[in-house]
Design an enzyme around this catalytic site. Structure first.
Site, short mmCIF file in Angstrom:
data_model
loop_
_atom_site.label_atom_id
_atom_site.label_comp_id
_atom_site.label_asym_id
_atom_site.label_seq_id
_atom_site.Cartn_x
_atom_site.Cartn_y
_atom_site.Cartn_z
N ARG A 202 -2.17 -5.28 14.22
CA ARG A 202 -3.42 -4.63 13.80
C ARG A 202 -4.46 -5.69 13.41
O ARG A 202 -5.64 -5.55 13.69
CB ARG A 202 -3.16 -3.67 12.64
N ARG B 182 0.82 -1.22 0.00
CA ARG B 182 0.00 0.00 0.00
C ARG B 182 0.85 1.27 0.00
O ARG B 182 1.85 1.37 0.70
CB ARG B 182 -0.91 -0.01 1.22
P1 AMP Z 1 -6.58 3.15 9.92
O1 AMP Z 1 -6.03 4.21 9.02
O2 AMP Z 1 -8.07 3.11 9.91
O3 AMP Z 1 -5.97 1.79 9.66
O4 AMP Z 1 -6.17 3.57 11.42
C1 AMP Z 1 -4.82 3.72 11.79
C2 AMP Z 1 -4.69 3.67 13.30
O5 AMP Z 1 -5.42 4.76 13.89
C3 AMP Z 1 -5.24 2.42 13.97
O6 AMP Z 1 -4.35 1.33 13.94
C4 AMP Z 1 -5.51 2.93 15.38
O7 AMP Z 1 -4.31 3.06 16.12
C5 AMP Z 1 -6.02 4.35 15.11
N1 AMP Z 1 -7.49 4.30 14.91
C6 AMP Z 1 -8.18 4.57 13.77
N2 AMP Z 1 -9.50 4.44 13.95
C7 AMP Z 1 -9.67 4.07 15.25
C8 AMP Z 1 -10.81 3.76 16.04
N3 AMP Z 1 -12.05 3.79 15.55
N4 AMP Z 1 -10.59 3.44 17.35
C9 AMP Z 1 -9.37 3.42 17.87
N5 AMP Z 1 -8.24 3.67 17.18
C10 AMP Z 1 -8.39 4.00 15.86
#
Ligand code: AMP
Length: 223
Positions: free
Chosen positions: A174, A130
């Protein structure tokens, strides 16, 4: 137009962001990506960004209360009135309950939860190649969806980079966090009759074509 307040649910790398942004382009509604909001706070060095950083670097979830407060602030802005797609939120049953409370206060509700069920082996392949734009956050893949010019965003000309948390050691965590904390949401929303499963692969029409078709099937049109 039927109002679209949607949730995009799926593991990291499942293609939530790509579909969410296509739906938003089709319907002229806003995309609320908690990952993007945290990353822009991090870049701007805000207290929220600093608080989120340590969780993000480890692939852990930022606490529910902090995340929900950030989403609420975004949904209270006037441009959210026309509808929204939540991308990456909620990620726990606790967040889903906080979301219900805040939407009830606003006189709103979720109309569907779009779920992408992608096998883990495929997720790893998608995440490992990505590339994300520093400017507009558009997402590309070095093999499956390469940009026209290497390292440059097709949409805004911004620089493409590999997210720190897309590195293999963080990705593993993750995916574990997704399985433990987020997957239970599929049953939670299924019981409420809100789950709509999307095909995990895009058709040759691409994200925009597929989402346009989905919206017209549901009678959702741009205002
Ligand atoms: P993403 O871009 O959606 O993969 O999010 C990247 C990171 O942001 C995640 O691994 C979490 O550390 C944090 N994060 C994003 N959305 C959430 C959420 N709804 N709740 C808690 N942490 C979040």
């Amino acid at each position: 137009m039927k109002k679209a307040n949607l949730i995009m649910l799926g593991a990291p790398g499942s293609g939530k962001g790509t579909r969410a942004s296509a739906i938003c382009e089709v319907l002229g509604i806003i995309q609320v990506s908690t990952g993007d909001l945290f990353r822009s706070n991090l870049k701007a060095g805000t207290p929220l960004g600093k608080e989120a950083e340590s969780y993000m670097n480890k692939g852990e979830l930022v606490p529910d209360g902090v995340t929900a407060a950030m989403v609420k602030e975004r949904l209270l802005q006037p441009d959210a009135k026309g509808g929204f797609v939540l991308d990456g939120f909620p990620r726990t049953v606790g967040q889903a309950k906080l979301l219900e409370e805040m939407l009830a206060q606003m006189g709103e509700r979720i109309c569907a939860v779009l779920y992408l069920d992608v096998p883990e082996s495929e997720l790893v392949k998608r995440i490992s190649g990505r590339l994300v734009c520093r400017g507009c956050q558009a997402s590309f893949h070095k093999d499956y969806n390469p940009p026209k010019v290497a390292g440059v965003c097709d949409k805004c000309g911004g620089e493409l980079y590999t997210r720190d948390d897309d590195k293999p050691e963080t990705v593993k965590n993750r995916l574990k966090v997704f399985e433990q904390n987020t997957l239970p949401l599929v049953d939670y929303y299924r019981q409420k009759g809100l789950i709509v499963e999307l095909p995990p692969e895009l058709s040759p029409k691409g994200a925009l074509g597929d989402m346009r078709e989905l919206c017209s099937k549901w009678g959702l049109v741009r205002e």
